[in-house]
Design a protein around this motif. Structure first.
Motif, PDB file in Angstrom:
ATOM      1  N   ARG A 163       0.795  -1.228   0.000  1.00  0.00           N
ATOM      2  CA  ARG A 163       0.000   0.000   0.000  1.00  0.00           C
ATOM      3  C   ARG A 163       0.829   1.280   0.000  1.00  0.00           C
ATOM      4  O   ARG A 163       0.293   2.356  -0.287  1.00  0.00           O
ATOM      5  CB  ARG A 163      -0.958  -0.011   1.196  1.00  0.00           C
ATOM      6  CG  ARG A 163      -2.066  -1.045   1.037  1.00  0.00           C
ATOM      7  CD  ARG A 163      -2.975  -1.125   2.255  1.00  0.00           C
ATOM      8  NE  ARG A 163      -4.110  -2.018   1.989  1.00  0.00           N
ATOM      9  CZ  ARG A 163      -4.979  -2.418   2.911  1.00  0.00           C
ATOM     10  NH1 ARG A 163      -4.846  -2.015   4.170  1.00  0.00           N
ATOM     11  NH2 ARG A 163      -5.988  -3.223   2.576  1.00  0.00           N
ATOM     12  N   ARG A 164       2.105   1.159   0.301  1.00  0.00           N
ATOM     13  CA  ARG A 164       2.948   2.357   0.338  1.00  0.00           C
ATOM     14  C   ARG A 164       2.898   3.190  -0.941  1.00  0.00           C
ATOM     15  O   ARG A 164       2.819   4.425  -0.869  1.00  0.00           O
ATOM     16  CB  ARG A 164       4.413   1.973   0.624  1.00  0.00           C
ATOM     17  CG  ARG A 164       4.875   2.267   2.031  1.00  0.00           C
ATOM     18  CD  ARG A 164       6.376   2.084   2.154  1.00  0.00           C
ATOM     19  NE  ARG A 164       7.094   3.243   1.629  1.00  0.00           N
ATOM     20  CZ  ARG A 164       8.347   3.228   1.194  1.00  0.00           C
ATOM     21  NH1 ARG A 164       9.033   2.098   1.171  1.00  0.00           N
ATOM     22  NH2 ARG A 164       8.918   4.317   0.756  1.00  0.00           N
ATOM     23  N   PRO A 165       2.937   2.590  -2.140  1.00  0.00           N
ATOM     24  CA  PRO A 165       2.919   3.410  -3.358  1.00  0.00           C
ATOM     25  C   PRO A 165       1.662   4.258  -3.507  1.00  0.00           C
ATOM     26  O   PRO A 165       1.656   5.214  -4.283  1.00  0.00           O
ATOM     27  CB  PRO A 165       3.015   2.372  -4.478  1.00  0.00           C
ATOM     28  CG  PRO A 165       3.652   1.175  -3.852  1.00  0.00           C
ATOM     29  CD  PRO A 165       3.123   1.155  -2.458  1.00  0.00           C
ATOM     30  N   TYR A 166       0.617   3.916  -2.782  1.00  0.00           N
ATOM     31  CA  TYR A 166      -0.644   4.648  -2.862  1.00  0.00           C
ATOM     32  C   TYR A 166      -0.777   5.690  -1.757  1.00  0.00           C
ATOM     33  O   TYR A 166      -1.762   6.447  -1.750  1.00  0.00           O
ATOM     34  CB  TYR A 166      -1.817   3.672  -2.768  1.00  0.00           C
ATOM     35  CG  TYR A 166      -1.835   2.653  -3.868  1.00  0.00           C
ATOM     36  CD1 TYR A 166      -2.533   2.882  -5.057  1.00  0.00           C
ATOM     37  CD2 TYR A 166      -1.133   1.450  -3.741  1.00  0.00           C
ATOM     38  CE1 TYR A 166      -2.532   1.945  -6.073  1.00  0.00           C
ATOM     39  CE2 TYR A 166      -1.125   0.506  -4.764  1.00  0.00           C
ATOM     40  CZ  TYR A 166      -1.831   0.764  -5.922  1.00  0.00           C
ATOM     41  OH  TYR A 166      -1.819  -0.169  -6.939  1.00  0.00           O
ATOM     42  N   ALA A 167       0.178   5.737  -0.834  1.00  0.00           N
ATOM     43  CA  ALA A 167      -0.012   6.559   0.365  1.00  0.00           C
ATOM     44  C   ALA A 167       1.201   7.346   0.808  1.00  0.00           C
ATOM     45  O   ALA A 167       1.052   8.317   1.556  1.00  0.00           O
ATOM     46  CB  ALA A 167      -0.458   5.655   1.520  1.00  0.00           C
ATOM     47  N   ASP A 168       2.391   6.964   0.389  1.00  0.00           N
ATOM     48  CA  ASP A 168       3.630   7.565   0.901  1.00  0.00           C
ATOM     49  C   ASP A 168       4.034   8.740   0.025  1.00  0.00           C
ATOM     50  O   ASP A 168       4.399   8.557  -1.146  1.00  0.00           O
ATOM     51  CB  ASP A 168       4.731   6.501   0.915  1.00  0.00           C
ATOM     52  CG  ASP A 168       6.017   6.992   1.565  1.00  0.00           C
ATOM     53  OD1 ASP A 168       6.141   8.212   1.818  1.00  0.00           O
ATOM     54  OD2 ASP A 168       6.899   6.150   1.818  1.00  0.00           O
ATOM     55  N   PRO A 169       4.008   9.973   0.551  1.00  0.00           N
ATOM     56  CA  PRO A 169       4.366  11.136  -0.271  1.00  0.00           C
ATOM     57  C   PRO A 169       5.761  11.054  -0.877  1.00  0.00           C
ATOM     58  O   PRO A 169       5.997  11.581  -1.966  1.00  0.00           O
ATOM     59  CB  PRO A 169       4.272  12.305   0.718  1.00  0.00           C
ATOM     60  CG  PRO A 169       3.300  11.847   1.749  1.00  0.00           C
ATOM     61  CD  PRO A 169       3.559  10.372   1.899  1.00  0.00           C
TER      62      PRO A 169
END
Length: 296
Positions: free
Chosen positions: A217-223
């Motif tokens: 999920r990081r690619p969808y949430a991490d600036p």
């Protein structure tokens, strides 16, 4: 500074920031059916930075609190009022936080809800222009600046980067947001570094649904993975911050540079986490000036 002295400073700063009574808004509008899907509006009360014949710049505030339910928008209402008294039109956004139980077990409130927290911020920003035109006719939406503190700083950076989200993201937009810029205050801006430092008791891992979901999920949430945005961005960070350490903001600025984007990083000496939103602190005036520089 010794750890005990740093902790004492942080506690005193937090006490000061939370000592101000909440300030009721001039208007509130809903952007959804859930009780947390609301935006509070504050009418500009000063003569600056407006100019004759134009409205006041609109500042959109996203509060912090590690995306956890006990911390709602009320704790930043003195900050919203501070900005309104300096002549800004202000929109203070609420969103769903927390959840029924911490991801992976443990004690205490969970940080954020997936995907609800992101659903709400996206929906709020999409609905904001129409709501602001109705509630804040004094505001100039052409001069909108997005700001947020701590977890809200993360959300501000994320909301400004929706046009560079992965193609299959439900929150992706087909064009950049109509913003003059973003001023992120002690933001949780790089999830890899935040997780390594266990910022806010591993809040980023909880936000993404636990250890098993973190990488996917990081690619969808991490600036830090959503660069470059093409939107003017400034980070304001206290060097003495022990809640969200300076290293987190620096990691985001470095990631931006590697992506070919220059991000401003204003580091404040002898300042911790909470003075950035404390109207009685000098750091809060610095924040207002950073916002004004982008708004104009």
């Amino acid at each position: 500074m010794p750890d005990d002295a740093a902790a004492a400073r942080a506690a005193a700063e937090e006490e000061s920031a939370f000592s101000h009574p909440p300030v009721d808004p001039d208007a509130t509008a809903a952007y959804g059916d859930h009780p947390d899907q609301v935006i509070d509006f504050y009418v500009p009360r000063g003569t600056e930075p407006s100019s004759p014949g134009s409205g006041a710049p609109l500042v959109v505030v996203l509060h912090g609190g590690a995306w956890r339910a006990p911390y709602d928008r009320r704790h930043v209402t003195p900050f919203a009022d501070f900005l309104a008294r300096r002549g800004f039109a202000v929109a203070n956004v609420e969103y769903r936080r927390g959840g029924p139980a911490p991801a992976g077990g443990g004690a205490g409130p969970v940080a954020g809800r997936w995907p609800d927290t992101f659903d709400d911020v996206a929906a709020a920003l999409d609905a904001l222009p129409a709501l602001a035109r109705a509630a804040l006719p004094q505001g100039d939406l052409r001069r909108t600046v997005l700001t947020g503190h701590s977890a809200g700083g993360h959300l501000a950076l994320w909301a400004a980067a929706r046009h560079v989200l992965p193609a299959d993201s439900p929150w992706r937009t087909d064009r950049p947001a109509a913003l003059r810029g973003v001023v992120a205050l002690a933001p949780i801006a790089d999830f890899e570094v935040a997780e390594k430092l266990a910022v806010c008791d591993n809040a980023v891992r909880q936000l993404l649904g636990g250890k098993d979901e973190f990488t996917a999920r990081r690619p969808y949430a991490d600036p830090a993975l959503l660069l470059p945005t093409g939107i003017a961005t400034t980070l304001v960070q206290g060097r003495a911050d022990v809640v969200v350490p300076q290293a987190v903001a620096e990691a985001y600025a470095e990631a931006a540079a590697k992506a070919g984007e220059v991000v401003g990083l204003t580091l404040l000496e002898d300042v911790g986490h909470f003075p950035l939103i404390d109207p009685s602190a000098d750091a809060c005036a610095v924040v207002a000036e950073e916002i004004a520089q982008l708004a104009w």
